[in-house]
Design an enzyme around this catalytic site. Sequence first.
Site, PDB file in Angstrom:
ATOM      1  N   GLY B  52       0.807  -1.214   0.000  1.00 34.08           N
ATOM      2  CA  GLY B  52       0.000   0.000   0.000  1.00 34.08           C
ATOM      3  C   GLY B  52       0.838   1.260   0.000  1.00 34.08           C
ATOM      4  CB  CYS B  53       4.260   2.142   0.508  1.00 24.72           C
ATOM      5  SG  CYS B  53       3.930   1.839   2.225  1.00 24.72           S
ATOM      6  CD  GLN B  54       1.641   6.246  -5.509  1.00 21.44           C
ATOM      7  OE1 GLN B  54       2.450   7.094  -5.832  1.00 21.44           O
ATOM      8  NE2 GLN B  54       0.370   6.319  -5.812  1.00 21.44           N
ATOM      9  CB  SER B  55       8.254   5.079  -1.869  1.00 18.86           C
ATOM     10  OG  SER B  55       7.774   5.118  -0.553  1.00 18.86           O
TER      11      SER B  55
END
Lengths: 420, 147
Positions: B52-55
């Site tokens: 759920g993190c873009q990075s």
Amino acid sequence: MTSTEPHHATILEPLDVQRVREDFPALHQQVNGHPLVYLDNAATAQKPRAVLDALQHYYENDNANVHRGVHMLSQRATDAYEAAREAVRAFLNVESEKEIVFVRGATEGINLVAQSFGRAFLRAGDEIVISHMEHHSNIVPWQLLCEAIGAKLRVIPINDRGELVLDDFDALLNERTRFVSILHTSNALGTVNPVEDIVRRVRAHNPEIRVLIDGCQAVQHTSVDVRALDCDFFVFSGHKLFGPTGIGVLYGRRELLEAMPPYQGGGDMIDRVSFDGSTWADLPNKFEAGTPHIAGAIGLGAAIDYVRALGIERIEARERELLAHGTAALESIPGLRLIGTAAHKTGVLSFIVDGIHPHDIGTLLDMRGIAVRVGHHCAQPVMQHFGVPATVRASLAFTNTSEELDRLAEGIRKAISMFQ
Amino acid sequence: MTETIQQAQENIVAEFAEFTDWEDRYARIIALGKKHPGIAEEFQTETFRVKGCQSTVHLHPKFENGIVYYEAGSDAMIVQGLIALLLRVYSGRTPEEIIRTPPDFIHQLGLTENLTMGRQNGLRAMVEQIKLYAVAFHAMGQSNQTN
Ligand SMILES: Cc1ncc(COP(=O)(O)O)c(C=O)c1O
């Protein structure tokens, strides 16, 4: 590339950008205390008032189901819906509105072709050719098909400028090749592919090979004549062409659409239903099971009218200037590397900055009201080619200004200085 | 432990209150990110990736003598700076303390909602993951197990 451009594009009166910007309500807002600079047009475009008005007008006056009523509203809704189909037909310059299928977007269009055409007409061992720069929506549907029927995917490579390497294209095509599916313009790199040439070479190899062109990043930037292009299928999404989300177009050559089995079953797509079997409605209804996105189609029709009234050649000329300005502005920034430097490109400035994660650049630009996209842009094979996990992508529309691109460059410089 | 979980939050908020504009606040976050040691390479695996993190963010917990120690890192420096803040508050605490403490201090730092809501940078996912581990260790009780 300028020398090959048609002359009339340059002698037309240029767009009055400040006036045109007035047509887009969403552009006039403050973000984090700054006037919004919207540079995420490739993800989705903002909507002109004409599109918003068409949606409002439809819901306030004509709302009814299509193809189903004798009553006035249903007829008006049907007329408006079918007028939108005619607008799309004329926009793409194809022969018949029966060849225009309304879908949810490019993604659904490609899945429809892969599942309906692919399962009916492709066999184990057949080969499908795509390219290394495809959007995931032109990769995964073919992978699913390949898994299901035992077909094989072949991939046209790209070079370090982000252009297709077509030297060995004729060798990639062989007697097992049945389908070629290629994007017209890359969302991650901005590369404009020589699609006419590709179609010609495929035809020369074997006229039976079917060709799909993904026009998602093309129709808002350049005029596309599908008949001249001579492809078998063409898809685009309405929301990137200033229309609503949830509506898109699949063009299919009539004899192919006629031969293909339905993609989904339901109302509106049948001629006759009994428990012994059903027969299908005529084109294009055979592929539009269920109540369609009527308002969406009408909004898309309004978007097409809007774009045609501005003149796609004027849009193209305007965006060529913007891209040149933006490219020069970004190239002057030390440590910045453009990803995608094709000789022929449009609309997209994708880049990375030495030692700074794209995510950080995007976050800091947002603080200055500048909206860019950060990530792999649904094109992970492209990222793998360039050896980067992600890029920052500024994507243009004719509503952008040189000043906005200067603000982008300034924002990047300031972001870099915060890391020093 | 020099700061309690309560003091850590108060001190962070006080430190950020000194900055008058967003550039200074973000410069501070970036500086914290640069100083943060990140996470050992052996834990940079799919198992410890925070979804759920873009990075890319990895989080590894260790439970020792009733205390949870977190290691975490990101390839994006602003996210890494936020991680440094989160770990200053949540690492080296008992599971009970972690479960009991909402990440309210984050909202008092003068960062934008876009950043602190954490949909795109995964702040929210990280906090959830920190708490999930704490709940799991809490369930394990007082046993001196390491992960
Ligand atoms: C080149 C290209 N193809 C396909 C798509 C998929 O479009 P949609 O998500 O609207 O179906 C996109 C959207 O980003 C695109 O840029």
